[in-house]
Design a protein around this motif. Sequence first.
Motif, mmCIF file in Angstrom:
data_model
loop_
_atom_site.group_PDB
_atom_site.id
_atom_site.type_symbol
_atom_site.label_atom_id
_atom_site.label_comp_id
_atom_site.label_asym_id
_atom_site.label_seq_id
_atom_site.Cartn_x
_atom_site.Cartn_y
_atom_site.Cartn_z
ATOM 1 N N LEU A 244 26.813 64.055 1.297
ATOM 2 C CA LEU A 244 27.964 63.385 1.164
ATOM 3 C C LEU A 244 28.540 62.570 2.624
ATOM 4 O O LEU A 244 28.125 63.137 3.834
ATOM 5 N N LEU A 245 28.605 61.283 2.601
ATOM 6 C CA LEU A 245 28.350 60.380 3.783
ATOM 7 C C LEU A 245 29.978 59.962 4.104
ATOM 8 O O LEU A 245 30.674 59.573 3.042
ATOM 9 N N ILE A 246 30.547 60.308 5.152
ATOM 10 C CA ILE A 246 31.894 59.773 5.288
ATOM 11 C C ILE A 246 31.938 58.380 6.091
ATOM 12 O O ILE A 246 31.189 57.917 6.915
ATOM 13 N N ALA A 250 36.376 52.110 11.682
ATOM 14 C CA ALA A 250 36.641 51.706 13.297
ATOM 15 C C ALA A 250 35.061 51.147 13.699
ATOM 16 O O ALA A 250 35.138 49.957 14.271
ATOM 17 N N GLN A 251 34.025 51.665 13.437
ATOM 18 C CA GLN A 251 32.752 51.244 13.781
ATOM 19 C C GLN A 251 32.198 50.878 12.712
ATOM 20 O O GLN A 251 30.735 50.670 13.182
ATOM 21 N N GLU A 252 32.394 50.804 11.540
ATOM 22 C CA GLU A 252 31.677 50.160 10.477
ATOM 23 C C GLU A 252 30.291 50.992 10.448
ATOM 24 O O GLU A 252 29.317 50.344 10.181
ATOM 25 N N ARG A 253 30.655 52.334 10.585
ATOM 26 C CA ARG A 253 29.329 53.092 10.317
ATOM 27 C C ARG A 253 29.511 54.436 9.320
ATOM 28 O O ARG A 253 30.499 54.723 9.010
ATOM 29 N N ASP A 271 22.887 57.969 8.526
ATOM 30 C CA ASP A 271 23.468 58.646 9.623
ATOM 31 C C ASP A 271 23.683 57.602 10.858
ATOM 32 O O ASP A 271 22.688 57.244 11.522
ATOM 33 N N GLN A 272 24.980 57.696 11.328
ATOM 34 C CA GLN A 272 25.258 56.588 12.503
ATOM 35 C C GLN A 272 24.649 55.111 12.441
ATOM 36 O O GLN A 272 24.241 54.758 13.458
ATOM 37 N N VAL A 273 24.550 54.871 11.244
ATOM 38 C CA VAL A 273 24.024 53.478 11.063
ATOM 39 C C VAL A 273 24.853 52.449 10.562
ATOM 40 O O VAL A 273 25.723 52.943 9.802
ATOM 41 N N SER A 274 24.864 51.310 11.165
ATOM 42 C CA SER A 274 25.791 50.241 10.734
ATOM 43 C C SER A 274 25.725 50.119 9.086
ATOM 44 O O SER A 274 24.638 50.187 8.610
ATOM 45 N N VAL A 275 26.748 49.998 8.677
ATOM 46 C CA VAL A 275 26.890 50.150 6.861
ATOM 47 C C VAL A 275 25.940 48.994 6.451
ATOM 48 O O VAL A 275 25.415 49.339 5.561
#
Length: 742
Positions: A244-246, A250-253, A271-275
Amino acid sequence: MTEHQPELSASDQMIERAVSGEGIQHWLKISAAWLALQEPERLFPTLVSSFAEHLPAVRTVILWLVTTGGLQPVAHAGFTIPSAISEHWLRVRLRPGEGAAGLAWQRETVIQQHGEHGYRELQGIASPQAQTVFQAIGDLLPRSLLVTAIPLRAGHTLVGVLELASNANEPLGIEMADFEVIAGIVAAAIRNAQLYDELRRSHQRLKAFDAVVTSISTAADLPDLVQSVLTVVLELTPAQSGALLIFDPAQERLQVSAWCNIDLTALACFDQVSVDATPCAEVVRYGQPAFRPLLSERGESALIEAGMAAAAYLPLLAGGTVTGVLALFGDIELTKAIDKDMLMPICNQVGFAIANVRLYEDSQHERRKFHTVIESIAEGVLLCDRYGRLTLANQAAHDLLSCATLSFETPLATVPDLYDLRDLDGNALTPDDLPFTRALRGETFYDYRVMRRLPDNSERFFSFSGAPAVNEQGEVEGAVITFRDITATQKVQRAKDEFLAVAAHELRSPLAAVRSYADLLLRREQQREGDHRDLHGLTILSQQVAHMLRLVDNLLDVSRLDAGQFDLQYQQVNLVGLAQQVIDQQRPNAGQRDLLLEAESAELMVTCDAMRIRQVLTNLISNAIKYSPPDSVISVRLRSATLLNNNAPAVLISVSDQGPGIPPEEQERVFQRYYRAPGRRAEGLGLGLYLSREIVQLHGGQIWIESREGQGSTFMVLLPVERMQRSRTERMNRSFELSAEI
């Protein structure tokens, strides 16, 4: 003495029974078993097997069901699908008219096709994919066949088609009249099974939804919520693992907030990667689910190495806003086995739960972002409440209005720069015509052009756009107004109009001379016997020069309108005679079309400018000729009437054609300057109807169109019998219309 009757074989006995009175009873007994089967996965194979078993002449049976994509095969009997085309078979979709089944679907009647050229040829036109399947089936059957396709109708609903391929040399074994009864029973059984399946799925979805809601309600915080939801969802689906990814807007991640049955390192691509760099970027961007095989080129190599083959990415939505993504992984069958209709409501519920948990943080962030966006807009932005009191104004609004401050809750009506606005002719706007008044009244408008005269007598032009702010009950709670300075644009527009006017004026004299000499040469050529090609060329030359001259005249008329120099020369005119003259002039251009004039009397007198009304009639009739097919009728009708706004005596002129018609969304736009309807290939600048409207309105009349696509068009003109003076309000309205067209 009677002949000895040979003993019938078992198959012949069955056929004789089928065509006798006992045949229908036999099939009714069989159909009882169909109606007892509720599950589609059991019913469909049983149906086709019944026909293959009880009709000896039948070699193959295919059951097609109507779906959103076309006719889809769901069961077959009498042959085995070759493994080489099994994938093609599952993807076959027939459109109306394709194959025997598609033809029965289209015509809603039984279709029988005889042939000696094999099964594939009997199917007729179909997609290449379907033809591949038909060829493979045909290789398993004899060439001499009879294909029978029976539409299956349950009430008013066509649910599918039953296709039978039998030996052409043997009787089918059942009367068509009996078959219609049996087809109705088959359709009813199919519809019952479909309804049962829908009910079963709905029950499963409700249970799943209840389980997720319970999980959400018992969660203590956001991490607990997402982990509980993921655990429940994996129990409800065939997926082997998931995450499950949130989404952090704000950061487009994306952030992996919960995972199950998979190592976190395999989820590094999320994880913590640009969309935009994630495998599910389109799901976040467009809010639509994606079901597909895993691809190395999409950054999913780690997932493939972990033993996964396919993925289902579903957006977590909160009122249309993506708050996260549910990612499920499994074998290649996952994309087919996943129940989208069950999971999407669950994902929506999860999306709202996440939004509620993060509500305060998100609201603060949105407030800051909203302020930044408003202040970064180069146009002036004003927001007001239902009472017209200012609630927001950006810096651009202060600068454009030359106001040091626009105080919160200041009534907009007290702001002089917003109140002292004029139309493009310099007339002061009434309170009802002010931009914020229109928006609060419920109007949505764009590019509403007004003028403001400064103390130094210079002029500034503004373009306003506005819309009401409406609550859920449909009540206006406020208004949003944006505006920009278009002074430079307006000057450029005026310069362009002046250039067109001068250019048209300068072009007219040489064109008139060219036309005169072209006509002279044409008349001389017509009087002598010469090469017909010369005569044809001169005819075209004369017509084209006349056409160019009309275009120039139209441009001159537009410039006169803009300059307020479009004067009318009024006189008593018999509209019946005038219309007859125009029709006689247009007959050479009409070709095989009939031009008919109908009038309630020989004389209908009006006070008007005869030359300008002739121009209107010429435009309307020539348009009707352009867009009417050959051998059609164009009718011009005249009768007494009254004006729509004040019941003054008038004459109603209607010009009707049998052309393609005009869509409703285009009917108002056809009277705009330079407007050309999409897809219509006729010559001209798009000024004929515009000038016709202006001429009619200058006479105090009205013009409109009545049309339906495919049924022709009728242009209606109401002309007052007596000369009418236009009011100041009407002149202002025309000014606004003209500014919008510019």
